[in-house]
Design a protein around this motif. Sequence first.
Motif, mmCIF file in Angstrom:
data_model
loop_
_atom_site.group_PDB
_atom_site.id
_atom_site.type_symbol
_atom_site.label_atom_id
_atom_site.label_comp_id
_atom_site.label_asym_id
_atom_site.label_seq_id
_atom_site.Cartn_x
_atom_site.Cartn_y
_atom_site.Cartn_z
ATOM 1 N N PRO A 100 -6.865 25.877 -9.960
ATOM 2 C CA PRO A 100 -5.483 26.339 -9.738
ATOM 3 C C PRO A 100 -5.315 27.759 -10.276
ATOM 4 O O PRO A 100 -6.209 28.288 -10.937
ATOM 5 C CB PRO A 100 -4.641 25.342 -10.539
ATOM 6 C CG PRO A 100 -5.554 24.268 -10.986
ATOM 7 C CD PRO A 100 -6.941 24.795 -10.945
ATOM 8 N N SER A 108 -11.999 31.490 -1.797
ATOM 9 C CA SER A 108 -11.161 30.679 -0.918
ATOM 10 C C SER A 108 -11.993 29.692 -0.103
ATOM 11 O O SER A 108 -13.026 30.079 0.444
ATOM 12 C CB SER A 108 -10.378 31.606 0.024
ATOM 13 O OG SER A 108 -9.579 30.855 0.873
ATOM 14 N N PRO A 109 -11.599 28.400 -0.024
ATOM 15 C CA PRO A 109 -10.486 27.785 -0.741
ATOM 16 C C PRO A 109 -10.779 27.628 -2.231
ATOM 17 O O PRO A 109 -11.919 27.403 -2.606
ATOM 18 C CB PRO A 109 -10.370 26.413 -0.070
ATOM 19 C CG PRO A 109 -11.725 26.125 0.464
ATOM 20 C CD PRO A 109 -12.319 27.445 0.842
ATOM 21 N N CYS A 128 -8.303 21.365 -15.629
ATOM 22 C CA CYS A 128 -9.467 21.091 -14.765
ATOM 23 C C CYS A 128 -10.759 21.197 -15.544
ATOM 24 O O CYS A 128 -11.662 20.369 -15.399
ATOM 25 C CB CYS A 128 -9.532 22.089 -13.610
ATOM 26 S SG CYS A 128 -8.215 21.893 -12.432
ATOM 27 N N GLN A 180 -3.210 24.854 -16.086
ATOM 28 C CA GLN A 180 -3.770 23.919 -15.106
ATOM 29 C C GLN A 180 -5.281 24.134 -14.943
ATOM 30 O O GLN A 180 -6.041 23.170 -14.791
ATOM 31 C CB GLN A 180 -3.071 24.083 -13.746
ATOM 32 C CG GLN A 180 -1.602 23.669 -13.743
ATOM 33 C CD GLN A 180 -1.419 22.182 -13.982
ATOM 34 O OE1 GLN A 180 -1.464 21.706 -15.129
ATOM 35 N NE2 GLN A 180 -1.235 21.427 -12.922
ATOM 36 N N ASP A 186 -12.425 17.127 -9.709
ATOM 37 C CA ASP A 186 -12.714 16.068 -8.741
ATOM 38 C C ASP A 186 -14.190 16.054 -8.362
ATOM 39 O O ASP A 186 -14.759 15.000 -8.076
ATOM 40 C CB ASP A 186 -11.853 16.270 -7.493
ATOM 41 C CG ASP A 186 -10.367 16.205 -7.818
ATOM 42 O OD1 ASP A 186 -9.930 15.175 -8.350
ATOM 43 O OD2 ASP A 186 -9.654 17.191 -7.571
ATOM 44 N N ARG A 189 -2.258 13.353 -6.562
ATOM 45 C CA ARG A 189 -3.146 12.626 -5.650
ATOM 46 C C ARG A 189 -4.592 12.705 -6.176
ATOM 47 O O ARG A 189 -5.352 11.754 -6.056
ATOM 48 C CB ARG A 189 -3.056 13.238 -4.249
ATOM 49 C CG ARG A 189 -3.926 12.550 -3.231
ATOM 50 C CD ARG A 189 -3.518 12.885 -1.797
ATOM 51 N NE ARG A 189 -4.431 12.293 -0.830
ATOM 52 C CZ ARG A 189 -4.415 11.013 -0.462
ATOM 53 N NH1 ARG A 189 -3.501 10.191 -0.972
ATOM 54 N NH2 ARG A 189 -5.281 10.540 0.411
ATOM 55 N N TYR A 190 -4.935 13.854 -6.794
ATOM 56 C CA TYR A 190 -6.288 14.033 -7.325
ATOM 57 C C TYR A 190 -6.225 14.235 -8.851
ATOM 58 O O TYR A 190 -5.183 14.000 -9.458
ATOM 59 C CB TYR A 190 -6.976 15.192 -6.594
ATOM 60 C CG TYR A 190 -6.988 15.002 -5.088
ATOM 61 C CD1 TYR A 190 -7.556 13.853 -4.515
ATOM 62 C CD2 TYR A 190 -6.409 15.946 -4.230
ATOM 63 C CE1 TYR A 190 -7.560 13.662 -3.140
ATOM 64 C CE2 TYR A 190 -6.411 15.762 -2.848
ATOM 65 C CZ TYR A 190 -6.983 14.618 -2.306
ATOM 66 O OH TYR A 190 -6.978 14.426 -0.951
ATOM 67 N N ASP A 200 -2.158 17.808 -6.716
ATOM 68 C CA ASP A 200 -2.410 17.286 -5.371
ATOM 69 C C ASP A 200 -3.466 18.061 -4.597
ATOM 70 O O ASP A 200 -3.637 17.855 -3.396
ATOM 71 C CB ASP A 200 -1.100 17.273 -4.570
ATOM 72 C CG ASP A 200 -0.082 16.297 -5.157
ATOM 73 O OD1 ASP A 200 -0.506 15.223 -5.637
ATOM 74 O OD2 ASP A 200 1.118 16.631 -5.167
ATOM 75 N N GLU A 201 -4.124 19.005 -5.264
ATOM 76 C CA GLU A 201 -5.189 19.742 -4.591
ATOM 77 C C GLU A 201 -6.532 19.356 -5.219
ATOM 78 O O GLU A 201 -6.597 19.071 -6.412
ATOM 79 C CB GLU A 201 -4.980 21.268 -4.767
ATOM 80 C CG GLU A 201 -3.647 21.800 -4.284
ATOM 81 C CD GLU A 201 -3.500 21.747 -2.763
ATOM 82 O OE1 GLU A 201 -4.560 21.812 -2.079
ATOM 83 O OE2 GLU A 201 -2.358 21.628 -2.272
ATOM 84 N N VAL A 202 -7.567 19.387 -4.407
ATOM 85 C CA VAL A 202 -8.909 19.113 -4.920
ATOM 86 C C VAL A 202 -9.345 20.267 -5.824
ATOM 87 O O VAL A 202 -9.188 21.431 -5.462
ATOM 88 C CB VAL A 202 -9.919 18.967 -3.759
ATOM 89 C CG1 VAL A 202 -11.339 18.821 -4.298
ATOM 90 C CG2 VAL A 202 -9.561 17.764 -2.894
ATOM 91 N N THR A 203 -9.838 19.931 -7.010
ATOM 92 C CA THR A 203 -10.315 20.954 -7.945
ATOM 93 C C THR A 203 -11.711 20.596 -8.452
ATOM 94 O O THR A 203 -12.229 19.501 -8.169
ATOM 95 C CB THR A 203 -9.400 21.080 -9.188
ATOM 96 O OG1 THR A 203 -9.526 19.873 -9.967
ATOM 97 C CG2 THR A 203 -7.946 21.303 -8.809
#
Lengths: 216, 216
Positions: free
Chosen positions: B91, B86-87, B100, B96, B163, B152-153, B157-160
């Motif tokens: 995903p 965490s974080p 990535c 998903q 990115d 967004r990324y 929409d979460e940074v993975t």
Amino acid sequence: MAAVGKPLLFGYFRSSCTWRVRIALALKGIEYDQHPVNLIKDGGQQLADEYKRVNPMLQVPALRIDGVTLSQSLAIIEYLEETRPSPALLPRDPVQRARCRIISDHITSGIQPLQNLAVLKRVGEGSQEWAQHFIRRGFQALEQLLQETAGRYCVGDEVTMADLCLVPQVANADRFKVDMSPYPTISRINQSLMELETFQVSHPSRQPDTPPELKA
Amino acid sequence: MAAVGKPLLFGYFRSSCTWRVRIALALKGIEYDQHPVNLIKDGGQQLADEYKRVNPMLQVPALRIDGVTLSQSLAIIEYLEETRPSPALLPRDPVQRARCRIISDHITSGIQPLQNLAVLKRVGEGSQEWAQHFIRRGFQALEQLLQETAGRYCVGDEVTMADLCLVPQVANADRFKVDMSPYPTISRINQSLMELETFQVSHPSRQPDTPPELKA
């Protein structure tokens, strides 16, 4: 996640990246169909519009499974591991898992991309020496790493993802006539792995698109 | 697994592979020390015997953590993800996660290795065009892939992890003067990511070994 028919592997008998996935499917006992994509014929069938719709990366392998099409051999293998965990291709311990991934990434990022067909075409004259140079450089480091991690296979005594990368890369080294005598650990592990039925049935010499003259 | 002091990152301010790991450490809020390894000075400090004992691969980055030394940026990031979940940088959904990893592998195997320092030295004359060629080829496929996966990324929409690979590769493209206008999705995502504090503090212009004239 709905299972949608038998998985379909888009690949080429001689592609080392496709071979990695064939071994994974064999080890996990997953039945699948093959759709050959000839990287030589018609200037490369992976570049055709028809294949572009399968995999915009224009590379093999791609695996149609569970209603989606996945590319990149290691991403495919990690997906198989997460959705079909048994038999495992990665150990349970995080450090041992990391060691498997280090060896895998070293081969798939540090060696194979520098001796693949598209790159050697671009190199032109001297491409054999170019390939030999980068395979030797990569194997020298790998040999040292394996001396710390290897048991019967790359990491301990169980077959892991690292082994799926090793065997096809050794076959490439052989094609490029790399002298393997400086890499006794790599050679020894490769030999142990090639005794396994799962590695034998996945071999380039035994695929539906293997030309008759290269059939085992 | 005993935590043995603060993690120590062996890297180089400008290395895109090191940058990936710096972003991961920043996103996960892991404090660490840096040991700079200058890839240019003394003919490349990563080739020295001293560093060979750290990482026989003779490459940066390497991360000393939990009593072991790990190499290969993606293997390091997967290890951090497994031991410090965490974080999350991946995903939860297997498809998903695969997306990535496909994007990450595409960049780390399909683009970066072909434009790294050792390869360009070997190419010699015409190395700028060589780098541009392989970055363009890779970005063309990536642009198409991102049109299916991006929010967004890179993936939603979460940074993975994807990115963490994208931003350093775009910086490399910039150094090699690649025209980015054919890749609006890549450019847009890169811009969104560069607004994040974690990406900013990890930037090559803000590292202990950044030369004064390149400091932000």
